[in-house]
Scaffold this motif. Structure first.
Motif, short mmCIF file in Angstrom:
data_model
loop_
_atom_site.label_atom_id
_atom_site.label_comp_id
_atom_site.label_asym_id
_atom_site.label_seq_id
_atom_site.Cartn_x
_atom_site.Cartn_y
_atom_site.Cartn_z
N ARG A 263 -12.83 -2.52 18.29
CA ARG A 263 -12.52 -1.11 18.56
C ARG A 263 -11.13 -0.75 18.04
N ILE A 264 -10.19 -1.68 18.16
CA ILE A 264 -8.85 -1.42 17.63
C ILE A 264 -8.93 -1.21 16.12
N ILE A 265 -9.67 -2.10 15.43
CA ILE A 265 -9.76 -1.97 13.96
C ILE A 265 -10.41 -0.65 13.60
N LEU A 266 -11.53 -0.31 14.28
CA LEU A 266 -12.28 0.87 13.87
C LEU A 266 -11.60 2.18 14.27
N THR A 267 -11.03 2.23 15.48
CA THR A 267 -10.51 3.53 15.93
C THR A 267 -9.01 3.70 15.69
N GLN A 268 -8.27 2.60 15.56
CA GLN A 268 -6.82 2.74 15.41
C GLN A 268 -6.36 2.39 13.99
N VAL A 269 -6.75 1.20 13.54
CA VAL A 269 -6.19 0.69 12.29
C VAL A 269 -6.77 1.41 11.08
N LEU A 270 -8.12 1.44 10.98
CA LEU A 270 -8.71 2.02 9.77
C LEU A 270 -8.37 3.49 9.57
N PRO A 271 -8.51 4.34 10.59
CA PRO A 271 -8.18 5.77 10.35
C PRO A 271 -6.76 5.97 9.84
N ASN A 272 -5.86 5.07 10.20
CA ASN A 272 -4.48 5.23 9.76
C ASN A 272 -4.18 4.44 8.49
N SER A 273 -5.18 3.76 7.94
CA SER A 273 -4.95 2.94 6.75
C SER A 273 -5.61 3.52 5.50
N LEU A 274 -6.57 4.44 5.70
CA LEU A 274 -7.45 4.75 4.58
C LEU A 274 -6.99 5.87 3.65
N SER A 275 -5.91 6.58 4.00
CA SER A 275 -5.51 7.70 3.12
C SER A 275 -5.33 7.25 1.68
N PRO A 276 -4.58 6.18 1.40
CA PRO A 276 -4.42 5.79 0.00
C PRO A 276 -5.73 5.32 -0.62
N VAL A 277 -6.64 4.80 0.21
CA VAL A 277 -7.91 4.34 -0.30
C VAL A 277 -8.74 5.53 -0.79
N ILE A 278 -8.62 6.66 -0.09
CA ILE A 278 -9.35 7.85 -0.51
C ILE A 278 -8.91 8.27 -1.91
N VAL A 279 -7.61 8.19 -2.14
CA VAL A 279 -7.08 8.55 -3.45
C VAL A 279 -7.66 7.64 -4.52
N VAL A 280 -7.67 6.34 -4.21
CA VAL A 280 -8.20 5.37 -5.16
C VAL A 280 -9.69 5.62 -5.40
N ALA A 281 -10.40 6.07 -4.35
CA ALA A 281 -11.83 6.30 -4.49
C ALA A 281 -12.12 7.31 -5.60
N ALA A 282 -11.33 8.38 -5.67
CA ALA A 282 -11.55 9.39 -6.71
C ALA A 282 -11.42 8.76 -8.09
N VAL A 283 -10.41 7.91 -8.25
CA VAL A 283 -10.20 7.25 -9.54
C VAL A 283 -11.31 6.25 -9.81
N LEU A 284 -11.81 5.60 -8.74
CA LEU A 284 -12.90 4.63 -8.91
C LEU A 284 -14.16 5.30 -9.44
#
Lengths: 337, 274, 323
Positions: free
Chosen positions: B179-200
């Motif tokens: 639950r910590i990984i899903l509700t706390q860590v990931l939501p606060n980690s994924l912003s840069p991943v979203i950016v990379v997704a567009a380039v991917l």
């Protein structure tokens, strides 16, 4: 050394009507609003205030180190007889380091991490004096001795991150002294340090000031520190000076409700044995853009009346005293008798 | 967030171009009911040579415009599906490695390294050659070569967020690790991943076009790469057969990169002013 | 009756690249219900490592934690979560930036499945009202609040599970002076209402004196002095405690009760702590025996215990100086 309570004639630094503007499309906001003060040689003026008071901005403005998005306005700034009201880049470079120097809160970010202490000190010395590298190195050693760094010659080859927090701050002070300045601007120089270390640094600054006859503008949020280093104090609240005077006088008999509140809010004594609650100041410091039209402290002030809401109380020198005060309804002296 | 993306010039242009390509993909059946394979005129007709065939015809006399419209479907689907697969694998691996650290981290990161040592496009060629060229296999190949950077980025962010006090405060209130990984860590980690997704997505489209150009595309679907492959033998004379779909590849990639930049700026307003 | 919180010979190690640091080197403490123990020391003295071990963020190498006499398993933090909570120093970093104020306070309740959704919302709202966060702010995100308001939310979150023990880790150090008083008053009110036990960690001696029944002073992983707050304050016996008070602006009181202690050097390398008394390398009063024998905590009456070979010399002659 007797604390001089009044701003002496021929002050080292004299600032009148300094304002710092945050430029904004919807109109400029005054982060610092019409601030005046002076520092004499051999004297320490503490500017004390909470976050958002504008105290650090004031120091940076004097050094002209503010980002371009902030504008500086002043009626008059003189430093060691030189007019710095609207200085050219060249004027500022001439005084920076050699007439006034600054000590920052975080020496690790103010020192270059990839250069040794020696390189940085020698560079700072040779910026202000034309001397050989060997002489500069000797002077660097002398400076490290001056700031009481043990085994100074061994420290010269160290990189900043290899030094402890206290040592770094000493190196920072040595750098500031490299250009033989007359005025030191110290911006929370001990806030990041542990109590025992911060005590050592404060003692060092006091000694250096006395021995070298420096003027010092000391910026802090800590009333304890003010008591221990400063002769005079200016209390800032939301970009304005609300009260100033000699440290002993202001702390013993504060007249501005904010100064009094600050002093009262610090714990003294024991809740457990006395059961007395701390006196709170309700609310928080307003951001400059949301500053009320009258006195900035009015919404949090128990003494506020209608006039406080309309007009900004001017900072007025009290007749026959070294005290200046910006309040329509100050505490009376006898309330503290 | 969306407003900030739209307000920046890059975001606006990027989104506009991308919407245009999506519009093409959706309306292909309406404008070209006969499909991309229909022979409509004689081969090698230059653009505008005959009214109604705006982009001319290819070596078999098929309408190039129709092929481009239908091709946008394949390119977008391949790009999106491959990216989603890469994100799923990359985020899972990265967050597990970052959160648990130590041995788990070491093993997962060595595996990631192994994948990253082989140049992506070459690896994709090898995979498709082994697996036989179909859309599914192309998607798998692209996903296999694109997840490692996602894993690395996610791991770095998770390492940062894991140490924050709000994650520690969740441990103290007794929250379970998943639950910590899903509700706390990931939501606060994924912003840069979203950016990379567009380039991917953009990279996936280029890879697909590249594979098709080399003849490793799915022969049963019309993609931009297929069309470029068709035009290759006659590139010295009827160059437009290659260049026109190539322009659309460039445009799509540009749109996605602009959009990625805009999202990045919107997520990190502090850096925008520099 | 067994104490509310008992810590027995706690040892916490940190593995670093250059060796093992004993951040906490055998600390024992007992806290009664409703009591505040103030824990003082410089950064690196191990006070945060101790706090983190108590709430289960660090696994101690050895030692036991007992709550009301029951031993807790340091590896099962879920079980003790309801009894021990923590208030963090940094009101900016300790709240998830993507959750609303109300969600943050609701979260502990939902983790422990207390009540249904509507009840949890109601509880969260009541808690927020109690700490002085008005209803208008319940849907805001942390960055829309001031530092003091954020710290109130952090306190409401810690109180949600109705803990018996709250570890306050520098709860007011990051706040403005005028806001510190608000937060201290709130913590003391809550303590009185719910008979909370506080372990109050701070480097600010005056704050610690104000809130604490007893004060413990930590240096390089060990307790060097512990006793009733007024006793330690008016008659600090360990040279390190005296040095702390001297630098914190109480030089006169220190001078009146025994030798002055001025520290010149900095904290020794924790990888390789000094033999005997750990403080001896910085202590101007150190003698031969200090390098040889580890001083034990010795009782000087009224539970005032000091780990110093020489404390007896000035303890007998000095009279407490009340400030």
């Amino acid at each position: 050394m007797t604390p001089s309570a009044s701003a002496p004639k021929g002050a080292l630094l004299d600032v009148e009507g300094l304002s710092i503007l945050i430029k904004d499309k919807r109109g400029d906001v005054r982060a610092v609003d019409d601030v005046s003060f002076s520092v004499a040689a051999g004297e320490t003026l503490a500017i004390v205030g909470e976050s958002g008071a504008g105290k650090s901005l004031t120091a940076l403005a004097l050094m002209r180190l503010l980002p371009k998005t902030l504008g500086v306005e002043a009626k008059r700034i003189t430093l060691a007889g030189q007019d710095l009201t609207s200085p050219s880049e060249l004027d500022i470079r001439k005084v920076r380091g050699s007439v006034m120097a600054m000590i920052f809160q975080d020496p690790l970010s103010a020192l270059n991490p990839v250069l040794t202490v020696e390189r940085q000190l020698v560079e700072a010395i040779r910026l202000h004096e034309t001397i050989s590298r060997t002489d500069a190195r000797a002077r660097a050693l002398e400076l490290l001795d001056m700031v009481r760094i043990p085994a100074a010659s061994a420290r010269l080859g160290e990189y900043p991150h290899r030094l402890s927090g206290g040592m770094r701050q000493r190196v920072m002070i040595a750098m500031a002294l490299a250009g033989r300045p007359k005025l030191i601007l110290a911006d929370e120089p001990t806030t990041a340090l542990d109590v025992t270390i911060s005590g050592q640094i404060l003692d060092l600054l006091k000694e250096l000031q006395r021995d070298l006859g420096l003027g010092m503008l000391f910026i802090t949020h800590d009333l304890h520190v003010v008591r221990s280093v400063a002769h005079r104090v200016a209390v800032m609240y939301s970009g304005r000076v609300v009260e100033s005077g000699s440290v002993a006088d202001v702390f013993e008999r504060p007249r501005h409700p904010y100064t009094e509140g600050l002093i009262q809010a610090r714990p003294h004594g024991s809740f457990v044995t006395d059961g007395h609650r701390l006196r709170e100041i309700a609310g928080t410091v307003p951001v400059p853009a949301a500053r009320p039209p009258g006195c900035a402290f009015e919404p949090r002030c128990v003494r506020a009346e209608a006039d406080c809401r309309q007009v900004v109380p001017p900072l007025v020198r009290e007749a026959g005293t070294p005290r200046s005060l910006a309040c329509f309804h100050p505490l009376q002296q006898e309330q503290y008798a | 967030m969306l407003r900030r993306v739209l307000l920046s010039p890059a975001g606006f242009v990027g989104l506009l171009l991308l919407l245009m390509i999506v519009g093409m993909a959706l309306s292909a059946g309406y404008f070209f009911p006969k499909g991309p394979w229909a022979l409509v005129a004689r081969p090698y007709m230059w653009p505008g040579q005959r009214p109604g065939l705006l982009f001319g015809t290819d070596s078999l006399g098929r309408d190039i415009l129709a092929a481009i419209f239908y091709g946008s479907r394949v390119s977008l689907i391949v790009g999106l599906v491959a990216t989603v697969c890469a994100l799923a694998v990359g985020i899972t691996v990265g967050s597990i490695a970052g959160y648990f650290g130590r041995g788990v981290d070491a093993v997962l990161m060595r595996i990631t390294d192994a994948f990253q040592t082989i140049p992506g496009f070459l690896f994709a060629i090898v995979l498709v050659s082994i697996l036989s060229p179909s859309v599914t296999n192309i998607v798998i190949a692209i996903a296999v070569v694109s997840w490692p950077p996602v894993a690395r980025l996610t791991r770095a962010e998770v390492l940062r967020v894991r140490e924050t006090e709000y994650v520690q405060s969740c441990k103290i209130i007794g929250m379970s690790t998943p639950r910590i990984i899903l509700t706390q860590v990931l939501p606060n980690s994924l912003s840069p991943v979203i950016v990379v997704a567009a380039v991917l997505v953009a990279t996936a489209i280029i890879t697909e076009a590249g594979l098709s150009f080399l003849g490793l595309g799915d022969p049963n679907v019309m993609s931009w790469g297929t069309l470029i492959n068709v035009g290759r033998p006659s590139i010295r004379s009827t160059w437009f057969i290659c260049v026109l779909p190539g322009l659309f590849v460039v445009m799509t990639v540009l749109a996605l990169n602009l959009l990625g930049d805009a999202i990045n700026d919107a997520l990190n307003p502090h850096f925008r002013k520099r | 009756m067994s104490p509310r919180l008992q810590i027995d010979e706690m040892v916490v190690e940190h593995r670093t690249k250059r060796g093992v640091v004993h951040a906490v080197a055998g600390v024992s403490l007992e806290l009664a219900a409703g009591e505040t123990l103030g824990l003082v020391g410089e950064s690196g003295c191990g006070k945060s490592s101790l706090a983190r071990a108590i709430v289960g963020l660090n696994t101690p190498k050895s030692g036991a934690i007992r709550i009301d006499g029951r031993a807790t398993d340091p590896r099962r933090r879920g079980a003790q979560a309801r009894d021990i909570q923590m208030v963090f120093q940094d009101p900016y970093g300790s709240l998830n930036p993507r959750m609303s104020v109300r969600e943050l306070v609701e979260e502990p309740l939902s983790v422990h499945r207390l009540g249904n959704r509507a009840e949890r919302v109601a509880t969260a709202k009541a808690l927020l009202e109690r700490v002085g966060i008005s209803a208008a702010m319940h849907d805001r995100l942390p960055h829309q609040l001031s530092g003091g308001q954020r710290q109130r939310v952090g306190i409401a979150r810690a109180m949600a599970l109705e803990p018996k023990i709250v570890i306050c880790d520098e709860p007011v150090s990051a706040l403005d002076v005028s806001v510190q008083a608000q937060v201290l008053n709130l913590l003391l009110d809550l303590q009185k209402e719910q008979e909370l036990t506080f372990l109050f960690i701070s480097h600010d001696l005056e704050v610690v004196r104000y809130v604490s029944h007893r004060i413990a002073v930590m240096y390089l992983g060990v307790i060097v002095e512990i006793g009733p707050a007024e006793g330690v304050w008016s008659l600090p016996l360990h040279p390190y405690t005296r040095a702390l008070m001297q630098t914190a602006g109480d030089a006169e009181r220190v001078a009146a009760t025994g030798p002055m202690v001025t520290l010149s050097s900095e904290l020794p390398n924790p990888l390789n702590p000094p033999s005997g008394c750990r403080f001896r390398t910085r202590c101007p009063l150190a003698i031969e025996v200090c390098a040889r024998d580890v001083p034990a905590l010795e009782d000087f009456g009224d539970g005032h215990r000091v780990a110093c070979h020489r404390a007896g010399e000035w303890a007998s002659t000095a009279t407490p100086a009340h400030a």
